[in-house]
Design a protein around this motif. Structure first.
Motif, mmCIF file in Angstrom:
data_model
loop_
_atom_site.group_PDB
_atom_site.id
_atom_site.type_symbol
_atom_site.label_atom_id
_atom_site.label_comp_id
_atom_site.label_asym_id
_atom_site.label_seq_id
_atom_site.Cartn_x
_atom_site.Cartn_y
_atom_site.Cartn_z
ATOM 1 N N GLU A 148 -9.921 13.260 3.415
ATOM 2 C CA GLU A 148 -8.631 13.700 2.890
ATOM 3 C C GLU A 148 -8.860 14.271 1.499
ATOM 4 O O GLU A 148 -9.769 13.847 0.773
ATOM 5 C CB GLU A 148 -7.633 12.547 2.801
ATOM 6 N N ARG A 149 -8.004 15.222 1.136
ATOM 7 C CA ARG A 149 -8.087 15.808 -0.202
ATOM 8 C C ARG A 149 -7.035 15.159 -1.090
ATOM 9 O O ARG A 149 -5.868 15.022 -0.695
ATOM 10 C CB ARG A 149 -7.889 17.321 -0.148
ATOM 11 N N LEU A 150 -7.441 14.745 -2.274
ATOM 12 C CA LEU A 150 -6.505 14.122 -3.206
ATOM 13 C C LEU A 150 -5.422 15.107 -3.626
ATOM 14 O O LEU A 150 -5.708 16.300 -3.811
ATOM 15 C CB LEU A 150 -7.252 13.630 -4.446
ATOM 16 N N VAL A 155 0.283 10.022 -6.460
ATOM 17 C CA VAL A 155 1.060 9.765 -5.250
ATOM 18 C C VAL A 155 2.382 9.117 -5.621
ATOM 19 O O VAL A 155 2.402 8.113 -6.329
ATOM 20 C CB VAL A 155 0.274 8.838 -4.293
ATOM 21 N N ALA A 182 -3.487 6.806 -6.200
ATOM 22 C CA ALA A 182 -3.711 7.902 -5.252
ATOM 23 C C ALA A 182 -5.067 7.763 -4.581
ATOM 24 O O ALA A 182 -5.205 7.901 -3.362
ATOM 25 C CB ALA A 182 -3.600 9.244 -5.968
ATOM 26 N N ASP A 183 -6.097 7.473 -5.381
ATOM 27 C CA ASP A 183 -7.435 7.276 -4.831
ATOM 28 C C ASP A 183 -7.470 6.063 -3.912
ATOM 29 O O ASP A 183 -8.049 6.108 -2.815
ATOM 30 C CB ASP A 183 -8.452 7.087 -5.957
ATOM 31 N N LEU A 186 -5.638 6.752 -0.514
ATOM 32 C CA LEU A 186 -6.378 7.608 0.397
ATOM 33 C C LEU A 186 -7.672 6.950 0.865
ATOM 34 O O LEU A 186 -8.096 7.150 2.009
ATOM 35 C CB LEU A 186 -6.682 8.954 -0.259
ATOM 36 N N ARG A 187 -8.307 6.158 -0.002
ATOM 37 C CA ARG A 187 -9.536 5.489 0.441
ATOM 38 C C ARG A 187 -9.226 4.480 1.535
ATOM 39 O O ARG A 187 -9.949 4.374 2.528
ATOM 40 C CB ARG A 187 -10.242 4.809 -0.741
ATOM 41 N N GLY A 247 -12.596 16.077 -5.537
ATOM 42 C CA GLY A 247 -11.238 15.835 -5.094
ATOM 43 C C GLY A 247 -11.107 15.419 -3.650
ATOM 44 O O GLY A 247 -10.006 15.468 -3.088
ATOM 45 N N ILE A 249 -11.944 12.453 -0.595
ATOM 46 C CA ILE A 249 -12.288 11.069 -0.278
ATOM 47 C C ILE A 249 -12.522 10.984 1.222
ATOM 48 O O ILE A 249 -11.762 11.570 2.012
ATOM 49 C CB ILE A 249 -11.168 10.103 -0.716
#
Length: 293
Positions: A148-150, A155, A182-183, A186-187, A247, A249
């Motif tokens: 996925e792209r940050l 977020v 946000a990281d 998505l992680r 950018g 993950i």
């Protein structure tokens, strides 16, 4: 019906500049997947990437893709998957035919697989693409990969609410408390999505799998987490992707053969705490939650 073989020349994956397809490495007795992550534009710049022939099923799916950017991602991801499969077999990506057929409705979607050739076992395959970045993995055992792209900005709170049905309370709380939500979001998401692809389970089933014991940051290179998914015959190894475009993950998960453990070992006792592994050992994180609904 399989696609015709494109007659142009394509470099072997290990020799292709700009696309990282590392040689398989051995972890805990199981061959790690061949993994590649790259920008779509870099993959499409490779010899043969724009002229290789999609299968009829792939062509049908491509026709449903609405934007030019998404179509480029689709083509790049399917070419990259062929490169990874060829890395496992030692052949040419032009000889690799990817099949997708839903076991329920028979439609041209579902888990991709490589068509066997000449009686040889075909590698397992997985692919992913998101906003100009593509990823693929091939292995001897079921494998799943997700990227996925940050977002450009943080977020919003509703991002957690939207995904809450796929997260455990522990995961949601850890994400909220993270200095980089946000990281962290998505992680957690890519880890679960990669597990879904590797196990064949649906996202609702994965909502009961608690990964809140895992750090919010990426795993150390060469140090996968060992996950025990309820209902799966054996453990899975989860590795956060670190050699990725800025950018981005991602995570890759591969099933590994069950290794008999001593009755008094942490794995056998069902403990969920992380243990301190040796330098070449995966981190064992049994995550058996009783209710997976």
């Amino acid at each position: 019906m399989a696609a015709e073989r494109h007659q142009g020349a394509v470099e072997r994956p290990g020799a292709v500049p700009g696309v990282r397809v590392p040689a398989p490495r051995t972890v805990a007795g199981a061959a790690a997947p061949a993994v590649a992550v790259a920008d779509t534009r870099d993959v499409l710049a490779l010899p043969g990437a724009r002229t290789f022939v999609l299968t009829p099923a792939e062509t049908l799916r491509l026709a449903d893709v609405r934007t030019e950017a998404a179509r480029a991602d689709f083509v790049a991801a399917h070419f990259l998957a062929r490169l990874c499969a060829a890395r496992r077999t030692g052949g040419s990506p032009l000889d690799v035919v990817l099949l997708q057929r839903c076991p329920d409705c028979g439609g041209p979607h579902g888990r991709p697989r490589v068509a066997a050739r000449g009686g040889e076992p075909a590698p397992e395959i997985s692919l992913s693409y998101a906003g100009g970045v593509v990823a693929a993995a091939a292995a001897d055992h079921p494998v799943g990969i997700d990227v996925e792209r940050l977002p450009r900005r943080g977020v919003p709170g509703r991002g957690i609410r939207t995904l809450r049905r796929f997260l455990t309370p522990g995961e949601a709380g850890r994400i909220r408390g993270s200095p980089a939500p946000a990281d962290a979001l998505l992680r957690t998401w890519v880890r679960k999505e990669a597990l879904v692809k590797a196990t064949g389970a649906g996202l609702p089933a994965m909502a009961g799998l608690d990964l809140s014991d895992l750090p919010c940051g990426p795993s150390a290179p060469g140090r996968p987490y060992r996950i025990r998914v309820p209902g799966s015959p054996g453990p899975h190894e989860l590795t956060d992707l670190t050699d990725v475009p800025p950018g981005v993950i991602g995570a890759v998960v591969v099933a590994v053969p069950e290794v008999p453990s001593h009755p008094c070992s942490p794995a056998a006792s069902g403990t969920r705490s992380l243990r301190s592994p040796g330098p070449d050992e995966p981190i064992d994180t049994p995550s058996d939650q009783g209710d997976t609904s």
